[in-house]
Design a protein around this motif. Structure first.
Motif, PDB file in Angstrom:
ATOM      1  N   ASP A   1      -2.622 -79.373 -11.320  1.00  0.00           N
ATOM      2  CA  ASP A   1      -1.721 -80.196 -11.716  1.00  0.00           C
ATOM      3  C   ASP A   1      -0.937 -80.228 -13.321  1.00  0.00           C
ATOM      4  O   ASP A   1      -0.572 -81.067 -13.752  1.00  0.00           O
ATOM      5  CB  ASP A   1      -1.764 -81.674 -11.472  1.00  0.00           C
ATOM      6  N   LEU A   2      -1.114 -78.894 -13.791  1.00  0.00           N
ATOM      7  CA  LEU A   2      -0.798 -78.830 -15.054  1.00  0.00           C
ATOM      8  C   LEU A   2       0.818 -79.032 -15.534  1.00  0.00           C
ATOM      9  O   LEU A   2       0.826 -79.643 -16.715  1.00  0.00           O
ATOM     10  CB  LEU A   2      -0.977 -77.127 -15.599  1.00  0.00           C
ATOM     11  N   PHE A   3       1.543 -78.803 -14.429  1.00  0.00           N
ATOM     12  CA  PHE A   3       3.056 -79.002 -14.762  1.00  0.00           C
ATOM     13  C   PHE A   3       3.516 -79.979 -13.765  1.00  0.00           C
ATOM     14  O   PHE A   3       4.645 -80.105 -13.644  1.00  0.00           O
ATOM     15  CB  PHE A   3       3.665 -77.637 -14.538  1.00  0.00           C
ATOM     16  N   SER A   4       2.827 -80.959 -13.451  1.00  0.00           N
ATOM     17  CA  SER A   4       2.925 -81.975 -12.443  1.00  0.00           C
ATOM     18  C   SER A   4       3.418 -83.076 -13.129  1.00  0.00           C
ATOM     19  O   SER A   4       2.843 -83.545 -14.006  1.00  0.00           O
ATOM     20  CB  SER A   4       1.881 -82.324 -11.317  1.00  0.00           C
ATOM     21  N   PHE A   5       4.610 -83.880 -12.736  1.00  0.00           N
ATOM     22  CA  PHE A   5       4.953 -84.911 -13.435  1.00  0.00           C
ATOM     23  C   PHE A   5       5.004 -86.259 -12.603  1.00  0.00           C
ATOM     24  O   PHE A   5       5.578 -87.365 -13.221  1.00  0.00           O
ATOM     25  CB  PHE A   5       6.175 -84.693 -14.387  1.00  0.00           C
ATOM     26  N   ASP A   6       4.920 -86.110 -11.331  1.00  0.00           N
ATOM     27  CA  ASP A   6       4.861 -87.259 -10.315  1.00  0.00           C
ATOM     28  C   ASP A   6       4.172 -86.871  -9.321  1.00  0.00           C
ATOM     29  O   ASP A   6       4.504 -85.845  -8.571  1.00  0.00           O
ATOM     30  CB  ASP A   6       6.283 -87.750 -10.231  1.00  0.00           C
ATOM     31  N   ILE A   7       3.024 -87.492  -9.071  1.00  0.00           N
ATOM     32  CA  ILE A   7       2.290 -87.274  -7.916  1.00  0.00           C
ATOM     33  C   ILE A   7       2.361 -88.416  -6.857  1.00  0.00           C
ATOM     34  O   ILE A   7       2.211 -89.516  -7.274  1.00  0.00           O
ATOM     35  CB  ILE A   7       0.689 -87.062  -8.304  1.00  0.00           C
ATOM     36  N   GLN A   8       2.738 -88.123  -5.625  1.00  0.00           N
ATOM     37  CA  GLN A   8       2.790 -89.264  -4.713  1.00  0.00           C
ATOM     38  C   GLN A   8       2.099 -88.626  -3.393  1.00  0.00           C
ATOM     39  O   GLN A   8       2.709 -87.608  -2.700  1.00  0.00           O
ATOM     40  CB  GLN A   8       4.205 -89.525  -4.225  1.00  0.00           C
ATOM     41  N   GLY A   9       0.770 -88.966  -3.282  1.00  0.00           N
ATOM     42  CA  GLY A   9      -0.067 -88.480  -1.981  1.00  0.00           C
ATOM     43  C   GLY A   9      -0.429 -87.207  -2.461  1.00  0.00           C
ATOM     44  O   GLY A   9      -0.882 -86.741  -3.334  1.00  0.00           O
ATOM     45  N   ASN A  10      -0.002 -86.152  -1.215  1.00  0.00           N
ATOM     46  CA  ASN A  10      -0.476 -84.861  -1.499  1.00  0.00           C
ATOM     47  C   ASN A  10       0.904 -84.126  -1.951  1.00  0.00           C
ATOM     48  O   ASN A  10       0.712 -82.730  -2.043  1.00  0.00           O
ATOM     49  CB  ASN A  10      -0.640 -84.293   0.014  1.00  0.00           C
ATOM     50  N   LEU A  11       1.776 -84.847  -2.155  1.00  0.00           N
ATOM     51  CA  LEU A  11       3.189 -84.126  -3.001  1.00  0.00           C
ATOM     52  C   LEU A  11       2.927 -84.390  -4.500  1.00  0.00           C
ATOM     53  O   LEU A  11       2.717 -85.376  -5.004  1.00  0.00           O
ATOM     54  CB  LEU A  11       4.450 -84.411  -2.324  1.00  0.00           C
ATOM     55  N   ARG A  12       3.467 -83.534  -5.251  1.00  0.00           N
ATOM     56  CA  ARG A  12       3.695 -83.460  -6.752  1.00  0.00           C
ATOM     57  C   ARG A  12       4.963 -82.869  -7.179  1.00  0.00           C
ATOM     58  O   ARG A  12       5.438 -81.589  -6.417  1.00  0.00           O
ATOM     59  CB  ARG A  12       2.637 -83.029  -7.311  1.00  0.00           C
ATOM     60  N   ALA A  13       5.686 -83.545  -7.840  1.00  0.00           N
ATOM     61  CA  ALA A  13       7.095 -83.125  -8.558  1.00  0.00           C
ATOM     62  C   ALA A  13       6.476 -82.275  -9.609  1.00  0.00           C
ATOM     63  O   ALA A  13       5.666 -82.721 -10.520  1.00  0.00           O
ATOM     64  CB  ALA A  13       7.916 -84.001  -9.116  1.00  0.00           C
ATOM     65  N   ASN A  14       6.868 -80.921  -9.726  1.00  0.00           N
ATOM     66  CA  ASN A  14       6.218 -80.010 -10.752  1.00  0.00           C
ATOM     67  C   ASN A  14       7.310 -79.057 -11.132  1.00  0.00           C
ATOM     68  O   ASN A  14       8.536 -79.214 -10.779  1.00  0.00           O
ATOM     69  CB  ASN A  14       5.072 -79.366 -10.547  1.00  0.00           C
ATOM     70  N   LEU A  15       6.835 -77.913 -11.989  1.00  0.00           N
ATOM     71  CA  LEU A  15       7.972 -77.073 -12.400  1.00  0.00           C
ATOM     72  C   LEU A  15       7.708 -75.569 -11.639  1.00  0.00           C
ATOM     73  O   LEU A  15       8.053 -74.626 -12.019  1.00  0.00           O
ATOM     74  CB  LEU A  15       7.864 -76.905 -13.995  1.00  0.00           C
ATOM     75  N   GLU A  16       7.093 -75.813 -10.466  1.00  0.00           N
ATOM     76  CA  GLU A  16       6.848 -74.441  -9.777  1.00  0.00           C
ATOM     77  C   GLU A  16       8.074 -73.810  -9.521  1.00  0.00           C
ATOM     78  O   GLU A  16       7.940 -72.516  -9.592  1.00  0.00           O
ATOM     79  CB  GLU A  16       5.976 -74.539  -8.457  1.00  0.00           C
ATOM     80  N   ARG A  17       9.003 -74.620  -8.874  1.00  0.00           N
ATOM     81  CA  ARG A  17      10.331 -73.861  -8.597  1.00  0.00           C
ATOM     82  C   ARG A  17      10.927 -73.036  -9.776  1.00  0.00           C
ATOM     83  O   ARG A  17      11.552 -71.979  -9.662  1.00  0.00           O
ATOM     84  CB  ARG A  17      11.361 -75.274  -8.023  1.00  0.00           C
ATOM     85  N   GLN A  18      10.992 -73.743 -11.016  1.00  0.00           N
ATOM     86  CA  GLN A  18      11.541 -73.062 -11.899  1.00  0.00           C
ATOM     87  C   GLN A  18      10.729 -71.668 -12.619  1.00  0.00           C
ATOM     88  O   GLN A  18      11.348 -70.670 -12.662  1.00  0.00           O
ATOM     89  CB  GLN A  18      11.691 -73.965 -13.294  1.00  0.00           C
ATOM     90  N   PHE A  19       9.634 -71.771 -12.487  1.00  0.00           N
ATOM     91  CA  PHE A  19       8.650 -70.765 -12.918  1.00  0.00           C
ATOM     92  C   PHE A  19       8.866 -69.375 -11.941  1.00  0.00           C
ATOM     93  O   PHE A  19       8.289 -68.557 -12.287  1.00  0.00           O
ATOM     94  CB  PHE A  19       7.289 -71.303 -13.061  1.00  0.00           C
ATOM     95  N   GLN A  20       8.677 -70.030 -10.524  1.00  0.00           N
ATOM     96  CA  GLN A  20       8.696 -68.836  -9.581  1.00  0.00           C
ATOM     97  C   GLN A  20       9.855 -67.734  -9.788  1.00  0.00           C
ATOM     98  O   GLN A  20       9.781 -66.348  -9.595  1.00  0.00           O
ATOM     99  CB  GLN A  20       8.954 -69.348  -8.258  1.00  0.00           C
ATOM    100  N   VAL A  21      11.010 -68.343 -10.414  1.00  0.00           N
ATOM    101  CA  VAL A  21      12.114 -67.159 -10.864  1.00  0.00           C
ATOM    102  C   VAL A  21      11.544 -66.359 -11.790  1.00  0.00           C
ATOM    103  O   VAL A  21      11.898 -64.938 -11.353  1.00  0.00           O
ATOM    104  CB  VAL A  21      13.439 -68.057 -11.507  1.00  0.00           C
ATOM    105  N   TYR A  22      10.797 -66.683 -12.680  1.00  0.00           N
ATOM    106  CA  TYR A  22      10.373 -65.704 -13.523  1.00  0.00           C
ATOM    107  C   TYR A  22       8.905 -64.954 -13.209  1.00  0.00           C
ATOM    108  O   TYR A  22       8.825 -63.789 -13.554  1.00  0.00           O
ATOM    109  CB  TYR A  22       9.899 -66.406 -14.948  1.00  0.00           C
ATOM    110  N   GLU A  23       8.339 -65.379 -12.337  1.00  0.00           N
ATOM    111  CA  GLU A  23       7.152 -64.960 -11.749  1.00  0.00           C
ATOM    112  C   GLU A  23       7.825 -63.470 -10.788  1.00  0.00           C
ATOM    113  O   GLU A  23       7.076 -62.601 -10.738  1.00  0.00           O
ATOM    114  CB  GLU A  23       6.322 -65.607 -10.980  1.00  0.00           C
ATOM    115  N   ALA A  24       8.679 -63.619 -10.224  1.00  0.00           N
ATOM    116  CA  ALA A  24       9.304 -62.749  -9.457  1.00  0.00           C
ATOM    117  C   ALA A  24       9.775 -61.649 -10.405  1.00  0.00           C
ATOM    118  O   ALA A  24       9.945 -60.381 -10.173  1.00  0.00           O
ATOM    119  CB  ALA A  24      10.272 -63.033  -8.510  1.00  0.00           C
TER     120      ALA A  24
END
Length: 248
Positions: A83-106
């Motif tokens: 959860d390093l980049f998570s900023f809101d955790i609701q149950g098994n879901l977390r709002a994080n920055l994965e979507r933004q970073f995936q662009v650069y990972e590709a």
């Protein structure tokens, strides 16, 4: 861009980008697996079985490694934190920055391999796009590294005090301020920073990596493009063909 509001609470809006940030990814790499695989000890292996050599750092300021500590580690389980980049955790879901970073990972794989191919072909006429793209990816790697939080905040930390003006981002930015983050204290302690510094770091990453509007460059890309295109920049590329090769 405007100053970040001090108050407010989470709500539910149909015209909000917040839902796009939610996913089930808990283990979040701060050096992307895509970049690590470019340096895998077994590049032909199945990605889940690819490995790296891991060394202890003797002197972080001088980047001095201790070769006698070398060991092989799986890429899937290294340079990662829960959860390093998570900023809101609701149950098994977390709002994080994965979507933004995936662009650069590709992009880092695409630009790196394209540059290698062009260098092998002695084609130096069209390197700009891949070089600029690689610089952006590498700078993102610096920004998202939790061992660099203090340096990042000294460099671009002022962005934590601002917010994107488009109403589409309002809910996400309120989550940045008031979301559920039970991991905050132990992550701050793990990387040797205050909880305030950690919180401001995540907000800074959001500001720099999130486009104001879909299809537009984010603040990070705009800034680096302006810096590299409005100044004389000299770049030297070395391509090392083997461990002991003198070829470049």
């Amino acid at each position: 861009m405007r100053p970040l509001p001090k108050g407010g609470r989470l709500g539910e809006r149909e015209d909000s980008a917040l839902v796009e940030h939610y996913n089930g990814t808990r283990e979040q790499h701060y050096v992307s697996q895509a970049e690590q695989r470019l340096n895998a000890t077994n590049p032909a292996a199945n990605p889940k079985n690819q490995t790296l050599y891991c060394f202890a750092v003797g002197d972080r300021e001088c980047i001095a490694l201790m070769p006698e500590t070398a060991k092989v580690v799986k890429i899937a389980k290294t340079l990662v934190a829960s959860d390093l980049f998570s900023f809101d955790i609701q149950g098994n879901l977390r709002a994080n920055l994965e979507r933004q970073f995936q662009v650069y990972e590709a992009a880092i794989s695409r630009h790196s391999l394209a540059l290698l191919k062009k260098m092998e072909a002695r084609d130096d006429e069209d390197l700009k796009v891949d070089l600029l793209g690689l610089f952006v990816c590498k700078f993102v790697g610096f920004l998202r590294n939790p061992h660099c939080i203090t340096k990042v905040m000294n460099t671009v930390g002022a962005f934590a005090d601002y917010a994107l003006t488009d109403q589409w981002h309002a809910e996400a930015q309120q989550a940045l301020l008031h979301g559920n983050r039970p991991h905050r204290d132990w992550l701050s302690a793990r990387f040797g920073v205050s909880t305030e510094a950690y919180e401001r770091w995540v907000r800074t990453l959001f500001m720099l990596s999130t486009p104001e509007e879909p299809g537009r460059p984010n603040l990070l890309e705009q800034t680096l493009k302006n810096v590299l295109e409005t100044r004389f920049v000299s770049v030297y590329l070395n391509h090392y063909m083997g461990e002991c090769s003198e070829e470049t």
